[in-house]
Motif scaffolding. Structure first.
Motif, PDB file in Angstrom:
ATOM      1  N   LEU A 144      30.845  36.133  24.020  1.00 19.34           N
ATOM      2  CA  LEU A 144      30.235  36.239  25.343  1.00 19.34           C
ATOM      3  C   LEU A 144      29.517  37.567  25.505  1.00 19.34           C
ATOM      4  CD1 LEU A 144      29.733  35.324  28.241  1.00 19.34           C
ATOM      5  CD2 LEU A 144      31.996  36.249  28.849  1.00 19.34           C
ATOM      6  N   ALA A 145      30.162  38.658  25.099  1.00 17.95           N
ATOM      7  CA  ALA A 145      29.538  39.978  25.208  1.00 17.95           C
ATOM      8  C   ALA A 145      28.259  40.043  24.381  1.00 17.95           C
ATOM      9  CB  ALA A 145      30.522  41.053  24.756  1.00 17.95           C
ATOM     10  N   PHE A 146      28.280  39.469  23.196  1.00 17.75           N
ATOM     11  CA  PHE A 146      27.101  39.470  22.327  1.00 17.75           C
ATOM     12  C   PHE A 146      25.949  38.689  22.959  1.00 17.75           C
ATOM     13  CE2 PHE A 146      24.622  37.497  18.876  1.00 17.75           C
ATOM     14  CZ  PHE A 146      24.190  38.627  18.206  1.00 17.75           C
ATOM     15  N   SER A 147      26.219  37.498  23.465  1.00 17.50           N
ATOM     16  CA  SER A 147      25.177  36.674  24.078  1.00 17.50           C
ATOM     17  C   SER A 147      24.606  37.352  25.316  1.00 17.50           C
ATOM     18  CB  SER A 147      25.736  35.297  24.441  1.00 17.50           C
ATOM     19  OG  SER A 147      26.179  34.608  23.292  1.00 17.50           O
ATOM     20  N   ALA A 148      25.476  37.964  26.114  1.00 15.16           N
ATOM     21  CA  ALA A 148      25.010  38.656  27.308  1.00 15.16           C
ATOM     22  C   ALA A 148      24.155  39.861  26.938  1.00 15.16           C
ATOM     23  CB  ALA A 148      26.208  39.093  28.143  1.00 15.16           C
ATOM     24  N   ALA A 149      24.536  40.566  25.883  1.00 17.47           N
ATOM     25  CA  ALA A 149      23.751  41.720  25.431  1.00 17.47           C
ATOM     26  C   ALA A 149      22.365  41.286  24.984  1.00 17.47           C
ATOM     27  CB  ALA A 149      24.486  42.421  24.290  1.00 17.47           C
ATOM     28  N   GLN A 150      22.273  40.181  24.270  1.00 14.11           N
ATOM     29  CA  GLN A 150      20.966  39.672  23.857  1.00 14.11           C
ATOM     30  C   GLN A 150      20.102  39.325  25.059  1.00 14.11           C
ATOM     31  OE1 GLN A 150      22.246  36.494  21.080  1.00 14.11           O
ATOM     32  NE2 GLN A 150      21.098  37.611  19.515  1.00 14.11           N
ATOM     33  N   ALA A 151      20.718  38.743  26.081  1.00  9.12           N
ATOM     34  CA  ALA A 151      19.973  38.388  27.290  1.00  9.12           C
ATOM     35  C   ALA A 151      19.434  39.636  27.981  1.00  9.12           C
ATOM     36  CB  ALA A 151      20.864  37.597  28.246  1.00  9.12           C
ATOM     37  N   MET A 152      20.198  40.713  27.974  1.00  5.59           N
ATOM     38  CA  MET A 152      19.745  41.944  28.622  1.00  5.59           C
ATOM     39  C   MET A 152      18.601  42.607  27.864  1.00  5.59           C
ATOM     40  SD  MET A 152      21.402  42.302  31.410  1.00  5.59           S
ATOM     41  CE  MET A 152      21.325  44.000  31.945  1.00  5.59           C
ATOM     42  N   ALA A 153      18.494  42.325  26.578  1.00  5.83           N
ATOM     43  CA  ALA A 153      17.437  42.933  25.768  1.00  5.83           C
ATOM     44  C   ALA A 153      16.178  42.089  25.710  1.00  5.83           C
ATOM     45  CB  ALA A 153      17.947  43.177  24.348  1.00  5.83           C
ATOM     46  N   ALA A 154      16.250  40.836  26.144  1.00  2.37           N
ATOM     47  CA  ALA A 154      15.117  39.910  26.025  1.00  2.37           C
ATOM     48  C   ALA A 154      14.012  40.252  27.009  1.00  2.37           C
ATOM     49  CB  ALA A 154      15.601  38.475  26.237  1.00  2.37           C
ATOM     50  N   ARG A 155      12.799  39.778  26.713  1.00  4.75           N
ATOM     51  CA  ARG A 155      11.663  40.030  27.598  1.00  4.75           C
ATOM     52  C   ARG A 155      11.864  39.356  28.952  1.00  4.75           C
ATOM     53  NH1 ARG A 155       6.438  41.720  27.366  1.00  4.75           N
ATOM     54  NH2 ARG A 155       6.645  42.178  25.140  1.00  4.75           N
ATOM     55  N   ALA A 156      12.429  38.159  28.942  1.00  2.35           N
ATOM     56  CA  ALA A 156      12.654  37.440  30.196  1.00  2.35           C
ATOM     57  C   ALA A 156      13.663  38.186  31.062  1.00  2.35           C
ATOM     58  CB  ALA A 156      13.150  36.023  29.908  1.00  2.35           C
ATOM     59  N   GLU A 157      13.465  38.140  32.373  1.00  4.66           N
ATOM     60  CA  GLU A 157      14.390  38.797  33.292  1.00  4.66           C
ATOM     61  C   GLU A 157      15.778  38.170  33.174  1.00  4.66           C
ATOM     62  OE1 GLU A 157      14.244  41.354  35.497  1.00  4.66           O
ATOM     63  OE2 GLU A 157      12.289  41.866  34.651  1.00  4.66           O
ATOM     64  N   PRO A 158      16.805  38.989  32.988  1.00  5.26           N
ATOM     65  CA  PRO A 158      18.159  38.425  32.915  1.00  5.26           C
ATOM     66  C   PRO A 158      18.594  37.901  34.276  1.00  5.26           C
ATOM     67  CG  PRO A 158      18.247  40.819  32.952  1.00  5.26           C
ATOM     68  CD  PRO A 158      16.800  40.457  32.837  1.00  5.26           C
ATOM     69  N   ARG A 159      19.496  36.960  34.261  1.00  8.69           N
ATOM     70  CA  ARG A 159      19.965  36.366  35.511  1.00  8.69           C
ATOM     71  C   ARG A 159      21.092  37.174  36.128  1.00  8.69           C
ATOM     72  NH1 ARG A 159      20.984  30.237  33.732  1.00  8.69           N
ATOM     73  NH2 ARG A 159      21.618  31.302  31.815  1.00  8.69           N
ATOM     74  N   PHE A 160      21.436  38.295  35.531  1.00  5.33           N
ATOM     75  CA  PHE A 160      22.527  39.124  36.039  1.00  5.33           C
ATOM     76  C   PHE A 160      22.242  40.576  35.703  1.00  5.33           C
ATOM     77  CE2 PHE A 160      23.419  37.378  31.863  1.00  5.33           C
ATOM     78  CZ  PHE A 160      23.604  38.523  31.110  1.00  5.33           C
ATOM     79  N   SER A 161      22.681  41.451  36.556  1.00  7.42           N
ATOM     80  CA  SER A 161      22.658  42.892  36.315  1.00  7.42           C
ATOM     81  C   SER A 161      23.518  43.525  37.410  1.00  7.42           C
ATOM     82  CB  SER A 161      21.236  43.451  36.361  1.00  7.42           C
ATOM     83  OG  SER A 161      21.209  44.820  35.988  1.00  7.42           O
ATOM     84  N   PRO A 162      24.401  44.428  37.053  1.00 10.30           N
ATOM     85  CA  PRO A 162      24.612  44.999  35.731  1.00 10.30           C
ATOM     86  C   PRO A 162      25.438  44.091  34.815  1.00 10.30           C
ATOM     87  CG  PRO A 162      26.156  45.953  37.281  1.00 10.30           C
ATOM     88  CD  PRO A 162      25.250  45.057  38.086  1.00 10.30           C
ATOM     89  N   LEU A 163      25.394  44.426  33.529  1.00 11.19           N
ATOM     90  CA  LEU A 163      26.290  43.825  32.546  1.00 11.19           C
ATOM     91  C   LEU A 163      27.387  44.837  32.272  1.00 11.19           C
ATOM     92  CD1 LEU A 163      27.238  41.887  30.308  1.00 11.19           C
ATOM     93  CD2 LEU A 163      25.551  42.968  28.792  1.00 11.19           C
ATOM     94  N   PHE A 164      28.632  44.409  32.454  1.00 14.76           N
ATOM     95  CA  PHE A 164      29.786  45.277  32.239  1.00 14.76           C
ATOM     96  C   PHE A 164      30.562  44.750  31.037  1.00 14.76           C
ATOM     97  CE2 PHE A 164      34.088  46.797  32.803  1.00 14.76           C
ATOM     98  CZ  PHE A 164      33.936  48.079  33.320  1.00 14.76           C
ATOM     99  N   ILE A 165      30.604  45.553  29.964  1.00 18.76           N
ATOM    100  CA  ILE A 165      31.311  45.168  28.739  1.00 18.76           C
ATOM    101  C   ILE A 165      32.549  46.037  28.609  1.00 18.76           C
ATOM    102  CG2 ILE A 165      31.161  44.956  26.236  1.00 18.76           C
ATOM    103  CD1 ILE A 165      28.118  44.803  26.519  1.00 18.76           C
TER     104      ILE A 165
END
Length: 463
Positions: A144-165
């Motif tokens: 889950l942490a890995f997938s969320a990290a990839q989403a935060m790095a992608a060009r598309a706007e993430p659906r969540f912020s902040p990400l807390f790992i």
């Protein structure tokens, strides 16, 4: 008049360069890797005046130079005088702009988990190259942490912020921060990125207030399109720092910036943190990283073995490492690297005996200290009986068999003697424990259900 090192000639620069390398090594050892990497690692050798025997050390800002002067000025001066290369005085200054004298880069000290603040807008060179997404091995404990990290790095706007790992030391949190930053910069090279530890955030903020530079500090943070803060637990109890941190993340979230924060525990478990901060952190996505299970530890070692080259590492050694080094990924990788290094330096082949000898201390340190009480409770829960039955006199099979399994595990996984185990199990004689151990050993050979139970309990006790 001071003379730039660039104009003194290689024969004059070399002694200073060599001395600085040795001084840096000593400072890092004396004050600790974290403090060194945060404040002294970025220093550059500047001008040297042979007449006054004065050397300039350059830092990126007045703020940093003032802090280093106050905290480490005397130590740096004494270190340079002891080096006996003609330096009597050290000036700690902000680096001149590009039109000033050329600065001499010195060799970087070994990387540490808590790096100094990094701001990048055109390249990912500030971040550890091996800490990318491709080098992060995933399993159930970190997916889950890995997938969320990839989403935060992608060009598309993430659906969540902040990400807390959150997760324990050495489980890969900082790896993911570096991977996010590197991927984000590669995809959006014009966007400013800021990465720092929470401890560095606190120290910079406090010193900015002392230097009346809080506006510059605030502006630098709020300019980030990607903010990465490592180990947020270090601002616990720091009221003014927490207030500024809250305003920072509020402003960045409102501006659409991406925020990734790590800690060693979940938001609700953080002590002495402002409830408003906890609410903000929990309002994004919270992803944990658990200690790696056996299958993930094996996968990590297989990945490292594929790129290690000679000497080859046999399967038996991989299995030994995976089962012995269970605490975190960093220690597991460190143990593997140690074997490879020893093998390459000595020319010896790597076999199980060699691995056991080389890693004896690490294996002992990773040995899980299981208690008899813990075993009793786990077995009672597994067999759905009350934990008090472990010490009772009842002999019904539904009670006696789980008790025997618990005795077997106590003998196998704790340093307790047979009489001690007997006493903990309701004052029984040591011969009762011996009988239980022999009974379960025999049943494991003949009864698949008992063997499966014991294996499951062992996995849980081993972490």
């Amino acid at each position: 008049m001071a003379m730039s090192q660039a104009g003194t000639g290689a024969q004059d620069v070399a002694p200073l360069d060599a001395a600085w390398s040795a001084i840096r090594t000593g400072l890092r050892r004396d004050i600790g890797a974290r403090m060194f990497d945060q404040w002294l690692k970025p220093a550059l050798l500047g001008d040297y005046c042979p007449d006054s025997q004065t050397l300039d050390l350059y830092f990126s800002s007045d703020f940093t130079a003032n802090f280093v002067t106050g905290q480490f000025g005397d130590r740096l001066r004494m270190a340079w005088r002891s080096a006996a290369v003609g330096v009597r005085e050290v000036r700690i200054l902000r680096a001149p702009d590009a039109s000033g004298p050329r600065l001499l880069e010195v060799a970087a000290a070994p990387a540490a988990e808590h790096a100094p603040p990094m701001v990048a807008s055109a390249a990912a060179s500030n971040f550890t190259p091996r800490h990318d997404f491709a080098g992060f091995v995933t399993g159930e404990s970190n997916r889950l942490a890995f997938s969320a990290a990839q989403a935060m790095a992608a060009r598309a706007e993430p659906r969540f912020s902040p990400l807390f790992i959150h997760g324990g030391t050495g489980q890969g949190k900082t790896h993911l921060l570096h991977a996010i930053a590197a991927a984000f910069i590669a995809d959006m090279p014009g966007a400013p990125v800021l990465y720092m530890s929470a401890e560095r955030f606190m120290m910079e903020f406090v010193n900015a207030m002392r230097a009346n530079e809080t506006m510059a500090f605030k502006a630098r943070l709020r300019a980030a399109r990607l903010l990465l803060i490592d180990d947020i637990q270090f601002i616990a109890g720091k009221g003014s720092t927490q207030e500024e941190f809250l305003h920072t993340i509020n402003d960045l979230i409102d501006s659409g910036a991406r925020i990734i924060i790590t800690a060693d525990r979940a938001p609700q478990m953080l002590d002495a943190i402002d409830p408003r901060i906890l609410s903000r952190l929990a309002g994004g996505l919270v992803a944990d990283i658990q200690p790696p299970a056996l299958d993930l530890r094996l996968a990590i070692l297989e990945t490292k073995r594929a790129f290690a080259g000679d000497p080859p590492v046999p399967d038996a050694v991989i299995d030994f490492l995976a089962r012995s080094i269970r605490s975190n990924v960093r220690e597991l990788e460190g143990a593997f690297n140690k074997l490879i290094a020893y093998g390459q330096l000595t020319g010896r082949s790597i076999d199980l005996e060699f691995a056991q000898a080389m890693l004896a201390d690490a294996v002992r340190a990773n040995a899980r200290r299981v208690t008899v009480d813990e075993i009793q409770k786990l077995c009672a829960a597994h067999y759905k009986i009350d934990a008090s039955e472990m010490r009772s006199k009842r002999r019904a099979r539904a009670i006696a068999r789980p008790r025997q399994v618990a005795m077997y595990l106590a003998k196998k996984m704790t340093p307790r003697s047979l009489p001690e185990i007997g006493r903990i199990f309701g004052g029984r004689d040591h011969s009762t424990v011996i009988h239980a151990v022999r009974t379960i050993e025999a049943l494991r050979q003949s009864n698949p259900d008992i063997d499966a139970d014991v294996r499951a309990l062992l996995r849980q006790l081993e972490g």
